[in-house]
Motif scaffolding. Structure first.
Motif, PDB file in Angstrom:
ATOM      1  N   CYS A 116      79.719 -20.806  24.596  1.00  0.00           N
ATOM      2  CA  CYS A 116      79.484 -19.564  25.340  1.00  0.00           C
ATOM      3  C   CYS A 116      80.793 -18.882  25.724  1.00  0.00           C
ATOM      4  O   CYS A 116      80.842 -17.653  25.865  1.00  0.00           O
ATOM      5  N   THR A 117      81.864 -19.640  25.908  1.00  0.00           N
ATOM      6  CA  THR A 117      83.134 -19.064  26.370  1.00  0.00           C
ATOM      7  C   THR A 117      84.112 -18.781  25.240  1.00  0.00           C
ATOM      8  O   THR A 117      84.903 -17.833  25.329  1.00  0.00           O
ATOM      9  N   GLN A 118      84.078 -19.597  24.156  1.00  0.00           N
ATOM     10  CA  GLN A 118      85.097 -19.415  23.118  1.00  0.00           C
ATOM     11  C   GLN A 118      84.595 -19.486  21.682  1.00  0.00           C
ATOM     12  O   GLN A 118      85.021 -18.711  20.835  1.00  0.00           O
ATOM     13  N   TRP A 119      83.703 -20.405  21.372  1.00  0.00           N
ATOM     14  CA  TRP A 119      83.403 -20.681  19.969  1.00  0.00           C
ATOM     15  C   TRP A 119      82.322 -19.790  19.358  1.00  0.00           C
ATOM     16  O   TRP A 119      82.383 -19.457  18.184  1.00  0.00           O
ATOM     17  N   GLY A 120      81.296 -19.463  20.122  1.00  0.00           N
ATOM     18  CA  GLY A 120      80.191 -18.721  19.527  1.00  0.00           C
ATOM     19  C   GLY A 120      79.286 -19.652  18.749  1.00  0.00           C
ATOM     20  O   GLY A 120      78.623 -20.515  19.310  1.00  0.00           O
ATOM     21  N   PHE A 121      79.246 -19.465  17.426  1.00  0.00           N
ATOM     22  CA  PHE A 121      78.443 -20.304  16.527  1.00  0.00           C
ATOM     23  C   PHE A 121      76.945 -20.219  16.818  1.00  0.00           C
ATOM     24  O   PHE A 121      76.211 -21.194  16.617  1.00  0.00           O
ATOM     25  N   LEU A 122      76.464 -19.084  17.293  1.00  0.00           N
ATOM     26  CA  LEU A 122      75.034 -18.920  17.484  1.00  0.00           C
ATOM     27  C   LEU A 122      74.390 -18.713  16.123  1.00  0.00           C
ATOM     28  O   LEU A 122      74.756 -17.806  15.369  1.00  0.00           O
ATOM     29  N   GLN A 123      73.455 -19.565  15.816  1.00  0.00           N
ATOM     30  CA  GLN A 123      72.875 -19.620  14.469  1.00  0.00           C
ATOM     31  C   GLN A 123      71.607 -18.781  14.427  1.00  0.00           C
ATOM     32  O   GLN A 123      70.519 -19.235  14.763  1.00  0.00           O
ATOM     33  N   PRO A 135      81.793 -14.514  23.628  1.00  0.00           N
ATOM     34  CA  PRO A 135      82.922 -15.416  23.920  1.00  0.00           C
ATOM     35  C   PRO A 135      84.249 -14.839  23.456  1.00  0.00           C
ATOM     36  O   PRO A 135      84.297 -13.938  22.604  1.00  0.00           O
ATOM     37  N   ASP A 136      85.298 -15.385  23.980  1.00  0.00           N
ATOM     38  CA  ASP A 136      86.658 -14.975  23.595  1.00  0.00           C
ATOM     39  C   ASP A 136      87.061 -15.772  22.353  1.00  0.00           C
ATOM     40  O   ASP A 136      87.827 -16.743  22.431  1.00  0.00           O
ATOM     41  N   ILE A 137      86.549 -15.361  21.191  1.00  0.00           N
ATOM     42  CA  ILE A 137      86.825 -16.116  19.969  1.00  0.00           C
ATOM     43  C   ILE A 137      88.303 -16.031  19.576  1.00  0.00           C
ATOM     44  O   ILE A 137      88.804 -16.896  18.847  1.00  0.00           O
ATOM     45  N   HIS A 138      89.018 -15.040  20.070  1.00  0.00           N
ATOM     46  CA  HIS A 138      90.450 -14.938  19.772  1.00  0.00           C
ATOM     47  C   HIS A 138      91.211 -16.141  20.317  1.00  0.00           C
ATOM     48  O   HIS A 138      92.237 -16.539  19.755  1.00  0.00           O
ATOM     49  N   VAL A 155      90.527 -19.088  20.048  1.00  0.00           N
ATOM     50  CA  VAL A 155      90.518 -20.100  18.995  1.00  0.00           C
ATOM     51  C   VAL A 155      91.196 -19.569  17.732  1.00  0.00           C
ATOM     52  O   VAL A 155      92.066 -20.227  17.141  1.00  0.00           O
ATOM     53  N   ASN A 156      90.827 -18.373  17.321  1.00  0.00           N
ATOM     54  CA  ASN A 156      91.264 -17.850  16.025  1.00  0.00           C
ATOM     55  C   ASN A 156      92.742 -17.492  15.982  1.00  0.00           C
ATOM     56  O   ASN A 156      93.313 -17.348  14.896  1.00  0.00           O
ATOM     57  N   LYS A 157      93.380 -17.379  17.151  1.00  0.00           N
ATOM     58  CA  LYS A 157      94.816 -17.065  17.168  1.00  0.00           C
ATOM     59  C   LYS A 157      95.656 -18.168  16.516  1.00  0.00           C
ATOM     60  O   LYS A 157      96.806 -17.934  16.132  1.00  0.00           O
ATOM     61  N   TYR A 158      95.079 -19.350  16.349  1.00  0.00           N
ATOM     62  CA  TYR A 158      95.821 -20.447  15.719  1.00  0.00           C
ATOM     63  C   TYR A 158      95.716 -20.441  14.193  1.00  0.00           C
ATOM     64  O   TYR A 158      96.282 -21.312  13.540  1.00  0.00           O
ATOM     65  N   GLY A 159      95.007 -19.483  13.665  1.00  0.00           N
ATOM     66  CA  GLY A 159      94.941 -19.367  12.207  1.00  0.00           C
ATOM     67  C   GLY A 159      93.551 -19.201  11.651  1.00  0.00           C
ATOM     68  O   GLY A 159      93.374 -18.686  10.551  1.00  0.00           O
ATOM     69  N   GLY A 160      92.555 -19.676  12.396  1.00  0.00           N
ATOM     70  CA  GLY A 160      91.174 -19.505  11.931  1.00  0.00           C
ATOM     71  C   GLY A 160      90.944 -20.110  10.560  1.00  0.00           C
ATOM     72  O   GLY A 160      91.292 -21.263  10.292  1.00  0.00           O
ATOM     73  N   PHE A 161      90.386 -19.328   9.664  1.00  0.00           N
ATOM     74  CA  PHE A 161      90.142 -19.789   8.297  1.00  0.00           C
ATOM     75  C   PHE A 161      91.422 -20.268   7.629  1.00  0.00           C
ATOM     76  O   PHE A 161      91.405 -21.163   6.781  1.00  0.00           O
TER      77      PHE A 161
END
Length: 347
Positions: A200-207, A243-246, A248-254
Motif C-alpha cells: 500500500c505504501t511502496q510496492w503496489g502489485f495490485l493484481q 503508493p510511492d513506487i519511486h 523502489v524504482n529509483k534503484y533501477g527497477g527492471f
C-alpha cells in the motif's frame, strides 16, 4: 545497493525489482504457459460470470445460488472467490514436499470430460440458463460440463470448509474485502498487516482484471479493479492514494544492476513481469550473464524454484529438474568466486 559495506554479494531469487501499482500482467504467464485447454475454458467461464455481473444483473442471485455463494453480499467479493483457483499457479513446485497441487486439480476438474459430482437435471438446466445469460448459448455442449465442475470445485474448496467449520463464520466474514471491522484490527496479533502495508505504501502489485486489454479475456474477473483491491489500504491504514513506487524504482527497477547482485528468475513465474527478466525490461529482459553479475532464467520454472533442494539420497533422474540443477550449480560456482575475491581483498 543501499548497504554495500554490510553485504558483499546477494542472490535475488524471483525477486521483484520494479514496483507497479496496477500489476494486471501478473496473470499473463499463466495464460502463456498454462495448459491451453484449461486456460481457454477458464477464461470463458470467468467471462460468463463477468457478463452477468456487469450486463445481465437480474441473473446475479441465480448465479450466486448456483455456486453456493448467495451468502456473499458484494458482487466483486463474489467474483474474487471465483478467481481464486487460478492463483494456485504460483505455488507449483518441482519438490513434492512443498508443491501446491491446487492449480492442477482445478484444471483437471474443469477439463474433465464428464461431471465429477452428481448434479440434478434442474441444476444443469439452471447452468445452461446462466450460460445463455452470459452470452455463451452457442457453447452449451462445450461449457455445460466445465461449468458444472467449476461450480462443484468452488463449493467443495471454498464454500463447504467455511460453512462446515467450527468457527461459525459467514461467507462474508471469510471472503469479503469490504470487511472494515476485520481490517481495522491493529493489535500486535494481526501479523497479516506487514505485507499489505508494504504494497500500500511502496510496492503496489495490485493484481487486477479490469485493466487487461480488451483484445483478450482476463483470467480473473474485470470486477477486480484498483479501487476494489486497494480497499485494504483504506480500511487498514487509511491510505487513499497510490503508493510511492519511486521509492523502489529509483534503484533501477527492471534494469537494476550492481556488482555481485545475482538475478535468478523463473520462466513461468507470474512475478517475472516485475523482475529484470520482464519483457518490459531493457532488451526484452535479456542480458549477458557474468560471474560478476549473474543473470539466469530457469526454464519451465515458477516461483523460487532454485531455493530448495534434495539430499543426495533423495535425488532421482527427474528431481531436481535439469534446469534447476544447472542454475544451482552455477550459483555455487559464482558464490565461490565471490568469496575468493573477498578473501583476496579485490572488492
Amino acid at each position: 545497493l543501499v548497504y554495500p559495506d554490510v553485504y558483499y554479494g546477494t542472490i535475488s531469487s524471483s525477486g521483484v525489482t520494479q514496483a507497479i501499482w496496477d500489476f494486471w500482467r501478473y496473470y499473463e504467464p499463466i495464460r502463456e504457459y498454462g495448459p491451453p485447454n484449461c486456460i481457454s475454458i477458464h477464461t470463458k467461464l470467468i467471462n460468463v460470470v463477468d457478463i452477468i455481473l456487469q450486463n445481465n444483473k437480474k441473473y446475479i442471485p441465480q448465479l450466486k445460488i448456483a455456486f453456493g455463494l448467495e451468502g456473499i453480499t458484494y458482487d466483486d467479493d463474489f467474483a474474487q472467490v471465483l478467481s481464486y483457483p487460478i492463483g494456485g499457479w504460483q505455488g507449483r513446485n518441482w519438490d513434492p514436499e512443498i508443491n501446491d497441487p491446487s492449480f492442477d486439480e482445478y484444471c483437471g476438474n474443469i477439463t474433465y470430460p464428464s461431471v465429477i459430482n452428481n448434479t440434478s437435471a434442474n441444476a444443469t438446466a439452471s447452468i445452461r440458463e446462466l450460460l445463455h445469460a452470459g452470452g455463451y448459448s452457442d457453447y452449451y455442449s462445450a461449457l455445460t460440463i466445465p461449468m458444472v465442475n467449476f461450480i462443484n470445485y468452488i463449493k467443495t474448496t471454498y464454500v463447504s470448509p467455511v460453512l462446515n467449520s467450527d468457527e461459525n463464520q459467514t461467507l462474508d466474514q471469510a471472503y469479503s474485502t469490504h470487511n472494515q471491522t476485520f481490517y481495522g484490527q491493529d493489535d500486535l496479533s494481526q501479523n497479516w498487516r506487514s505485507w499489505p502495508y508494504q504494497y500500500c505504501t511502496q510496492w503496489g502489485f495490485l493484481q487486477t482484471g479490469s485493466e487487461v486489454p480488451s483484445d483478450r479475456l482476463p483470467l480473473v474477473s474485470r470486477l477486480l479493479t484498483l479501487e476494489y483491491n486497494s480497499l485494504i489500504c483504506r480500511y487498514a491504514f487509511n491510505i487513499t492514494t497510490p503508493p510511492d513506487i519511486h521509492a523502489v524504482n529509483k534503484y533501477g527497477g527492471f534494469n537494476i544492476s550492481y556488482p555481485r547482485l545475482a538475478i535468478i528468475d523463473s520462466e513461468e513465474d507470474p512475478w517475472r513481469g516485475a523482475s529484470p527478466h520482464s519483457p518490459q525490461a531493457k532488451n526484452g529482459g535479456n542480458r549477458t550473464s557474468t560471474t560478476e553479475e549473474p543473470f539466469l532464467l530457469i526454464d519451465g520454472a515458477v516461483h523460487h524454484w532454485d531455493e530448495n533442494g534434495l539430499f543426495p539420497n533423495e535425488t532421482t533422474a527427474a528431481l531436481p529438474p535439469a534446469p534447476v540443477k544447472e542454475v544451482q550449480t552455477q550459483e555455487v560456482a559464482f558464490v565461490k568466486a565471490w568469496l575468493e575475491d573477498f578473501r583476496a581483498g579485490k572488492a
